[in-house]
Scaffold this active site. Structure first.
Site, PDB file in Angstrom:
ATOM      1  N   ASP A  44     -13.139   2.124   8.281  1.00 48.71           N
ATOM      2  CA  ASP A  44     -13.726   1.957   6.942  1.00 48.71           C
ATOM      3  C   ASP A  44     -14.096   0.507   6.717  1.00 48.71           C
ATOM      4  OD1 ASP A  44     -12.723   2.602   3.466  1.00 48.71           O
ATOM      5  OD2 ASP A  44     -14.678   2.663   4.454  1.00 48.71           O
TER       6      ASP A  44
ATOM      7  N   LYS B 110       0.868  -1.173   0.000  1.00 49.54           N
ATOM      8  CA  LYS B 110       0.000   0.000   0.000  1.00 49.54           C
ATOM      9  C   LYS B 110       0.905   1.223   0.000  1.00 49.54           C
ATOM     10  CE  LYS B 110      -4.264   1.756   0.638  1.00 49.54           C
ATOM     11  NZ  LYS B 110      -5.289   1.662   1.652  1.00 49.54           N
TER      12      LYS B 110
END
Lengths: 669, 180
Positions: free
Chosen positions: A168, A69
């Site tokens: 999230d 990421k």
């Protein structure tokens, strides 16, 4: 190409473009593949979120494939430090349902001529798909969906214990690999702050001031995914409780096919056509609580919501009677408590998940690896008393996947006392998750076994492993809605002594599951009765409102004793079982009729039964049937008043439709 | 490959990749969108450049055809008609759409593919009406009809008559699309 920090309006998009273009250039042999910090060779792009880009990469130092990421660098040092701190906390979290973090640091993406400063997080690459794609792949049973959700919830709960908030949580952040292992990904790194370009091109963070247009009609913008965000999270006050809201939203969507509306979250009664109305009441109520608009209205911890979902999962497996059962009519016979040798056992407490803070407990799951041999014995059968005491022999192979995530495959090796079948049947492996409790290591699983004689049969086993012994209980769900329940016992080698159909030799938990006719009542029994002082469960108390009554019992309450006697007389084999039942029934019994309990003495002569109410002296007469079921007649009448199935426990119905439960107390001397 | 060829290829890829990646990102789920973008570039690079009048329109034409093929593969049991069917079902999830800066972009998602493409190719990618027509293999009049339909849908979303959908609002839409 751009050198240094990305200066386009959306730096994440620019990073994505730089990497994607260079990958294509490399594929044509016109340049090198993009790399990060001279170590991670980017193989392809996998996705892009609001704050970063996800790639598949090769860690050239350790020669392994990782997920990488990449976050464009922030000019605000505090945001970077916060991101790295959270990555570090996540890296310390080892849980089978949380993606593993390997490395994190500041770095540089080299994409062609571009050198882009970034933060990177290297993590476990999961070869699979997210929950939404998994659901779309093929039709999934509710049990399978619940299992996946509970596994994801376990990972999320473990993160909460470690002080992390996801911020999230949604189906796209739940990955399921090709062996159906579930992991939560994309934890709340670099979230909580919106990022914009200032006029001089610097990338700065700003606490978001506006709210997003979301499911509960709040206008504005916010980080995270609005459809799944709790109201307080939209206001910038994310917490573990807001993760719970997101989890409940994702669960609702996964189980019903649509996101919950404000109406769904509040309504107790749903329209008949609403998919949510198909959810079991307990499940719907649990999710609705998780969807409460304020944290105070939700569960104190996500673990409590997960316990409810696990309860629903067990509920599907532990129903004792279903529609269209072949049931026996039973006469309730009062008897005393069955006395005898009690098997001492450690106290049973509510199941605890493996604690992230206690790695040694998790590691000992490895002790389960290998082959286990166990026998089963039928305690209660819905179709015939002849199955009471029937035994089966099994082999269970356990293979460790990772930590307490295991593969279990079951093989039935025979039926009957010391009878080992020549034709072995095998069931495919099932992924299971072992949990550590005060009783030892436990897991539950359903297995479907194919048999030439009986076709496909489903077994739902609850196992407890301790000190090289395995015990527990099970349900057999056969053809024509036949249901059996029983207990199991074994170890590393095939048992040498026969397992008797004596429920008292089973654990408290198993006794509750076999004695109590519904999942709610068995859970209640386990919670209230299985303490360190209590090792025996003599009864389950009043039948719960949701107890399912055997249909045959309902039919028999409309019969007459005359007709039943005739049936017995005309059936030699049936008469034998009638006699057998009559041998077993005499004694002191407790009959629960709704909330009322009656103590009865039962005497048997041939297939005729005499029952005496110990308190009032009232006498009743009854009959056992050709398959050993019991009925008792109305006073001064031949019509059946009670119809019951089973020998301790027994389940049935009264003529007025009231559910009945009966338990033996002691044998008449 | 010579140094000159490498440089030319790199320059072409860098110029066109963002546009075609953006096109597929708004229509095809991850990670397939990247594969489709790569395929479009590959097809583009394989073509004889001397025969391409308008590279941008040519590339978007390739992308448009690849998109229709991709959709057709995903729903083999139903004949896909780009005049009738939208690709809302193949899009990224509602939740991902929701994080777009401008949720009006999702209003286009409900339109038939051709209508949405015409609008975006003209307003977002800067192709002229004629270029869009060539890209899509349609007449300019048809392209105008597509764009009018798209504007109507957006105007309804905004709650204004379509003739009042201002250039400012259209530009905002374009910016939102470009940042996706």
């Amino acid at each position: 190409m751009i050198i240094g920090r990305v200066s386009t309006r959306n730096p994440v998009v620019a990073l994505e473009d730089a990497i994607g273009a260079q990958l294509l250039v490399a594929q044509f042999g016109a340049g090198p593949a993009p790399v990060v910090t001279h170590r991670y060779q980017i193989l392809d792009l996998r996705g892009r979120g609001a704050n970063g880009v996800v790639c598949r990469a090769r860690d050239t130092k350790l020669n392994r494939i990782v997920a990488l990421k990449l976050y464009p660098r922030f000019d605000d040092e505090s945001i970077e430090l916060e991101t790295l701190r959270e990555a570090q906390a996540l890296a310390q979290l080892e849980h089978p349902n949380v993606v593993r973090i390997y490395d994190h640091d500041r770095g540089t993406v080299e994409a062609g001529e571009a050198r882009l400063a970034c933060l990177f997080v290297s993590m476990e690459f999961i070869d699979g798909r997210h929950l939404k794609a998994w659901l779309a792949e093929s039709e999934r049973s509710r049990a399978d969906v619940l299992r996946a959700l509970v596994a994801a919830g376990d990972g999320l709960a473990a993160a909460h214990e470690a002080g992390l908030i996801h911020r999230d949580f949604k189906p796209e952040n739940v990955m399921i690999d090709n062996s159906d292992r579930v992991r939560v990904v994309d934890f709340g790194l670099a979230r909580g702050l919106s990022v914009e370009n200032s006029e001089d091109g610097r990338r700065v963070g700003r606490a978001h001031q506006v709210m997003v247009s979301a499911r509960f009609t709040r206008p504005g913008l916010a980080p995270g995914t609005p459809e799944y965000m709790a109201p307080e999270a939209l206001d910038g006050h994310a917490s573990a409780s807001s993760d719970q809201f997101s989890f409940a939203t994702a669960a609702w969507e996964s189980l019903t096919g649509h996101l919950p509306s404000e109406n769904d979250a509040a309504s107790e009664s749903l329209g008949r056509g609403d998919p949510a109305s198909q959810l079991p009441t307990r499940l719907r109520s649990a999710l609705q609580r998780g969807l409460a608009l304020t944290p105070e209205g939700r569960y104190a911890e996500l673990g409590e919501l997960l316990d409810e979902l696990r309860g629903v999962e067990r509920q599907k497996r532990t129903y004792l009677v279903g529609a269209a059962l072949v049931s026996f009519v039973a006469i309730l016979v009062g008897a005393g408590w069955a006395l005898g040798a009690r098997v001492p056992e450690p106290a049973a407490t509510p199941v605890e998940t493996a604690s992230v803070a206690s790695p040694p407990a998790v590691d000992k799951c490895a002790n389960l690896v290998g082959t286990w041999h166990y026998d089963t014995v039928v305690i209660w059968a819905s179709d015939s008393v002849r199955w009471h005491g029937a035994t089966g022999h099994y082999e269970l192979e356990i293979e460790q996947l990772d930590g307490c995530a295991m593969n279990a495959s079951l093989r039935k090796t025979g039926d009957g006392p010391r009878h080992y079948a020549k034709n072995l049947v095998r069931e495919g492996a099932r992924g299971v998750r072992v949990v550590r409790t005060s009783n030892g290591h436990e897991f539950s699983s359903e297995f479907v076994i194919a048999s030439e004689k009986h076709g496909k049969i489903t077994y739902a086993f609850n196992y407890v492993f301790a000190d090289d012994q395995v015990s527990g209980d099970y349900q057999y769900l056969g053809a024509d809605n036949v249901v059996w329940t029983g207990i199991l016992r074994g170890g590393r080698t095939p048992p040498t002594t026969e397992l008797s159909p004596d429920l008292r030799q089973a654990s408290c938990t198993s006794q509750c599951r076999v004695r109590c006719p519904s999942p709610n009542s068995s859970d209640d029994c386990i919670e209230r009765r299985c303490t360190s002082e209590r090792v025996d469960v003599p009864d389950c108390g009043p039948p719960p409102a949701d107890q399912t009554v055997p249909p045959l019992a309902r039919e028999l309450v409309r019969a007459s004793l005359d007709s039943l006697r005739t049936a017995v007389d005309e059936d030699d084999k049936g008469r034998r079982w009638c006699t057998k039942a009559a041998e077993t029934l005499p004694g002191h019994w407790m009959l629960w009729t709704g909330a009322t309990v009656t103590e009865l003495d039962v005497r048997v002569s041939d297939c005729e039964l005499e029952l005496v109410d110990r308190r009032t002296g009232e006498r009743m007469h009854g009959q056992t049937t050709s398959v050993g079921a019991w009925v008792v007649a109305e006073p001064n009448s031949d019509w059946v008043r009670w119809a019951l199935v089973g020998w301790d426990p027994a389940f049935g119905v009264g003529a007025t439709g009231i559910p009945l439960v009966a338990h033996r107390r002691q044998n008449t001397p | 490959m010579s140094t000159t060829d490498r440089a030319a290829l790199t320059s072409t890829v860098n110029e066109h990749y963002p546009r075609v990646k953006r096109y597929f990102r708004s229509r095809v789920p991850e990670p397939d969108c990247y594969d489709q973008a790569n395929e479009a570039i590959r097809v583009f690079l394989a073509a004889d450049p001397t025969k391409i009048e308008n590279p941008k329109a040519y590339l978007m034409g390739i992308a448009h055809k690849l998109l229709l093929k991709y959709i057709d593969r995903r729903r083999p049991s139903v004949g896909f008609d780009s005049e009738l069917h939208s690709i809302a079902e193949f899009r990224t999830s509602i939740s991902v759409q929701a994080v777009r800066r401008n949720r009006l972009v999702s209003a286009l998602a409900s339109l038939p593919v051709n209508h949405e493409d015409a609008f975006e190719l003209h307003y977002a990618e800067g192709l002229t009406i004629d270029e869009v027509a060539k890209t899509m293999g349609k007449s300019p009049a048809t392209v105008k009809r597509y764009m009018a339909s798209a504007k109507q849908a957006l105007a309804e979303k905004l709650g204004v008559p379509s003739e009042r959908l201002s250039d400012v609002e259209t530009r905002q839409l374009v910016e939102a699309y470009r940042s996706s």
